[in-house]
Write an enzyme that holds these catalytic residues in place. Sequence first.
Site, PDB file in Angstrom:
ATOM      1  N   CYS A   1     139.707  12.184  27.391  1.00 21.88           N
ATOM      2  CA  CYS A   1     139.345  11.402  28.573  1.00 21.88           C
ATOM      3  C   CYS A   1     139.523   9.923  28.196  1.00 21.88           C
ATOM      4  O   CYS A   1     139.771   9.594  27.034  1.00 21.88           O
ATOM      5  CB  CYS A   1     137.893  11.679  28.954  1.00 21.88           C
ATOM      6  SG  CYS A   1     136.754  11.205  27.654  1.00 21.88           S
TER       7      CYS A   1
ATOM      8  N   HIS B   1     133.633  14.100  18.917  1.00 24.34           N
ATOM      9  CA  HIS B   1     133.324  15.454  18.471  1.00 24.34           C
ATOM     10  C   HIS B   1     134.607  16.250  18.263  1.00 24.34           C
ATOM     11  O   HIS B   1     134.932  17.137  19.055  1.00 24.34           O
ATOM     12  CB  HIS B   1     132.447  16.155  19.522  1.00 24.34           C
ATOM     13  CG  HIS B   1     130.996  15.962  19.295  1.00 24.34           C
ATOM     14  ND1 HIS B   1     130.063  15.996  20.298  1.00 24.34           N
ATOM     15  CD2 HIS B   1     130.298  15.738  18.158  1.00 24.34           C
ATOM     16  CE1 HIS B   1     128.870  15.785  19.787  1.00 24.34           C
ATOM     17  NE2 HIS B   1     128.988  15.618  18.499  1.00 24.34           N
TER      18      HIS B   1
ATOM     19  N   HIS C   1     121.688  15.687  21.980  1.00 23.46           N
ATOM     20  CA  HIS C   1     123.051  15.166  22.007  1.00 23.46           C
ATOM     21  C   HIS C   1     123.034  13.687  21.625  1.00 23.46           C
ATOM     22  O   HIS C   1     122.183  12.937  22.109  1.00 23.46           O
ATOM     23  CB  HIS C   1     123.659  15.361  23.405  1.00 23.46           C
ATOM     24  CG  HIS C   1     125.142  15.139  23.434  1.00 23.46           C
ATOM     25  ND1 HIS C   1     125.675  13.873  23.473  1.00 23.46           N
ATOM     26  CD2 HIS C   1     126.184  15.996  23.398  1.00 23.46           C
ATOM     27  CE1 HIS C   1     127.012  13.979  23.464  1.00 23.46           C
ATOM     28  NE2 HIS C   1     127.338  15.253  23.419  1.00 23.46           N
TER      29      HIS C   1
ATOM     30  N   GLU D   1     124.692  11.216  22.599  1.00 30.00           N
ATOM     31  CA  GLU D   1     124.738  10.280  23.744  1.00 30.00           C
ATOM     32  C   GLU D   1     123.322  10.050  24.293  1.00 30.00           C
ATOM     33  O   GLU D   1     122.926   8.921  24.582  1.00 30.00           O
ATOM     34  CB  GLU D   1     125.648  10.823  24.854  1.00 30.00           C
ATOM     35  CG  GLU D   1     125.726   9.866  26.046  1.00 30.00           C
ATOM     36  CD  GLU D   1     126.351  10.486  27.278  1.00 30.00           C
ATOM     37  OE1 GLU D   1     127.357  11.214  27.158  1.00 30.00           O
ATOM     38  OE2 GLU D   1     125.825  10.239  28.380  1.00 30.00           O
TER      39      GLU D   1
ATOM     40  N   SER E   1     131.552  20.357  20.400  1.00 28.25           N
ATOM     41  CA  SER E   1     131.758  19.546  21.601  1.00 28.25           C
ATOM     42  C   SER E   1     131.060  20.202  22.788  1.00 28.25           C
ATOM     43  O   SER E   1     131.413  21.314  23.199  1.00 28.25           O
ATOM     44  CB  SER E   1     133.262  19.413  21.852  1.00 28.25           C
ATOM     45  OG  SER E   1     133.513  19.201  23.212  1.00 28.25           O
TER      46      SER E   1
ATOM     47  N   ASN F   1     131.051  19.399  25.917  1.00 31.17           N
ATOM     48  CA  ASN F   1     131.845  19.562  27.145  1.00 31.17           C
ATOM     49  C   ASN F   1     132.830  20.720  27.009  1.00 31.17           C
ATOM     50  O   ASN F   1     133.146  21.390  27.982  1.00 31.17           O
ATOM     51  CB  ASN F   1     132.489  18.224  27.557  1.00 31.17           C
ATOM     52  CG  ASN F   1     133.719  17.876  26.789  1.00 31.17           C
ATOM     53  OD1 ASN F   1     134.809  18.339  27.110  1.00 31.17           O
ATOM     54  ND2 ASN F   1     133.576  17.077  25.747  1.00 31.17           N
TER      55      ASN F   1
ATOM     56  N   SER G   1     137.600  15.792  23.854  1.00 30.20           N
ATOM     57  CA  SER G   1     137.875  15.218  22.543  1.00 30.20           C
ATOM     58  C   SER G   1     138.960  16.001  21.793  1.00 30.20           C
ATOM     59  O   SER G   1     139.057  15.910  20.572  1.00 30.20           O
ATOM     60  CB  SER G   1     136.583  15.136  21.734  1.00 30.20           C
ATOM     61  OG  SER G   1     135.828  16.297  21.904  1.00 30.20           O
TER      62      SER G   1
END
Length: 286
Positions: free
Chosen positions: A12, A44, A129, A131, A225, A227, A269
């Site tokens: 992304c 990640h 996480h 983030e 990861s 996502n 990622s």
Amino acid sequence: MEVKRAKTAGFCFGVKRAVDTVYEQLEKEKDSQIQIYTYGPIIHNEEVVKDMEKKGIKVLKSQEDLEQLTEGIVIIRSHGVPEYICTKLNEKGLTVIDATCPFVKKIHRIVKRESQNGAQIVIIGNPNHPEVEGIKGWAEKNVTVIQDTQEAEKFTAEPGKAVCIVAQTTFNYNKFQDLVEIISKKGYDVSVLNTICSATKERQTEAHRIAEEVDAMIVIGDKHSSNTQKLFEICQKACKDTYYIQTLDDLDLNQLGSVETVGITAGASTPNNIIEEVQNNVRIIF
Ligand code: F3S
């Protein structure tokens, strides 16, 4: 026979920006003796991190690692870090390059401003996480992380406090709405900022559509990861033959022998060369 690759597969904007930043710095400092560090793995993805380490990058794994540093360049990862880490880096006089995704940075600014204005901050996301750990560290105090219905039901705000709700960028939108609804019904003065990144939603929607159309689906990404894990869950619900791989080595091409259509998607990622290698090899067997 057909291979359908998701257009949204792979890096992304925020991840590409962070990875490019590291390689640009490596190029810039190639003739100097200056050591470049990343605070935590830059993204990640083990393959990417390994490649960077081969080229001379060192990963700071903890705050203790940071304490030892006296010089060098430190690049902050795409997930961002708590404010006290930024302060520490500056106090130590290190050269800091902030590769935090601008969408995450925006959440840091909101959380700081709203908590300074006295609001109680609620982050909808996974508390473990990086983030979310980073976002938490921009609130003055009074921050609660909520990731499921039970936690939302249990939530109580301090008397007289306004509540400001933000989301981890990769959180599922429908789940976010459900949790916000539960909190909103409690009668507090609630403001909701939907900080979910649209890149995540677009990737999930496309992966779901492709998984419904194919006989087998391949999801490529690092096991850590979140996502990619989410993409795998979505694809598996729509397509029974869904495989989660990190690289081509994890894929048993014989398993795909009898299928007519294969879909490929990848986490935010996952580098393009890994996706292409899988895609090319899947094409060969068809
Ligand atoms: Fe940033 Fe969205 Fe990627 S928040 S790191 S562009 S998933």
